[in-house]
Design an enzyme around this catalytic site. Structure first.
Site, mmCIF file in Angstrom:
data_model
loop_
_atom_site.group_PDB
_atom_site.id
_atom_site.type_symbol
_atom_site.label_atom_id
_atom_site.label_comp_id
_atom_site.label_asym_id
_atom_site.label_seq_id
_atom_site.Cartn_x
_atom_site.Cartn_y
_atom_site.Cartn_z
ATOM 1 N N CYS A 105 0.815 -1.153 -0.071
ATOM 2 C CA CYS A 105 0.067 0.046 0.059
ATOM 3 C C CYS A 105 0.867 1.130 0.082
ATOM 4 O O CYS A 105 1.684 1.526 0.968
ATOM 5 C CB CYS A 105 -0.920 -0.049 1.308
ATOM 6 S SG CYS A 105 -1.932 1.463 1.300
ATOM 7 N N CYS A 158 -5.394 6.119 -3.790
ATOM 8 C CA CYS A 158 -4.563 4.826 -3.721
ATOM 9 C C CYS A 158 -3.087 5.298 -4.475
ATOM 10 O O CYS A 158 -3.008 5.443 -5.464
ATOM 11 C CB CYS A 158 -5.391 3.638 -4.801
ATOM 12 S SG CYS A 158 -4.556 2.319 -4.800
#
Length: 260
Positions: free
Chosen positions: A74, A199
């Site tokens: 991530c 994101c």
């Protein structure tokens, strides 16, 4: 015994962070992780991270998606955990840490709320029709979309994520509109199973896909706007390989507390 936690956000991508540097990370209660990430019955977050000690690096990052399952890399979470490490006094201006996709270098501002995170090099981009497929630490699907502001990202993204090609392992689905001086990006994330405000691995994938699409090479700096704010991507591209890749953006402490 109550557990201390910290809530961070990076361009609206929000995370629960827990300091686990004083004891080993044992079996994780995945249902508890999902409950803590739940926005009605928990703290609420796109994911949860533990920071632990590592013999060869400043620290190690362990990332869990909002569904409670261990996640792939991530990017915004990586930037937030760097800010957390500075808050804990583990690092100062720079760091080398370990994540699920390997080692990462990062530098952080004096204020501690802006992080430039080096991402993995990328050598392969394939196509699914007109869309681009690549892995920037997590797998991504990148499609161009007009009038993105009013586009139904949830429905379209979910349909792609669960189609016959991607349903088994899942894929993050990014839609991009070229606005001239910047790219506007919206993302449906697997593991969250919804659109998120940002994101990090996704905008990195979008910047690379658009560089390939436009046949741009050299040192490329791309301004990205997401629902949660502004992010910058930098990399070198020779027409085949993306190297010296940096995901740059805010990483801010929102609040801290204790939970059972």
């Amino acid at each position: 015994m109550k557990t201390s936690f910290f809530k961070y956000q990076g361009a609206g991508n929000d995370f629960i962070l827990i300091d686990h540097t004083t004891s080993p990370l044992k079996d994780i209660d995945n249902e508890l992780v999902a409950q803590l990430c739940h926005r009605r019955f928990g703290i609420g977050a796109d994911g949860l991270m533990f920071i632990t000690k590592h013999d060869d690096y400043d620290f190690e990052m362990h990332y869990f998606n909002a569904d409670g399952k261990l996640g792939s890399m991530c990017g915004n979470g990586g930037r937030c955990i760097v800010a957390f490490a500075k808050h804990l006094g583990i690092i100062n201006k720079e760091t080398n840490f370990l994540a699920v996709d390997g080692p990462h270098y990062a530098r952080i501002s004096e204020s501690g709320d802006w992080v430039d995170l080096q991402m993995i090099d990328v050598d392969t981009i394939t196509n699914d029709g007109e869309a681009f497929i690549l892995n920037t630490g997590s797998p991504h699907y990148v499609a161009m979309q007009n009038d993105l502001k009013d586009f139904d990202v949830f429905t379209a993204g979910k349909k792609i994520r669960y189609n016959d090609i991607y349903s088994e392992k899942g894929i993050n689905v990014n839609f991009v509109e070229d606005k001239g001086d910047h790219l506007f990006v919206r993302t449906y994330e697997r593991g969250v199973e919804d659109e998120t405000y940002a994101c990090g691995t996704g905008v990195t994938a979008v910047a690379m896909a658009m560089a390939k699409y436009k046949n741009k090479t050299g040192h490329i700096v791309t301004a990205i706007k997401v629902l949660g704010g502004d992010i910058k991507i930098e990399f070198d591209y020779d027409g085949n390989h993306f190297t010296n890749v940096f995901l740059c953006g805010p990483a801010k402490l929102v609040f801290e507390g204790k939970t059972d």
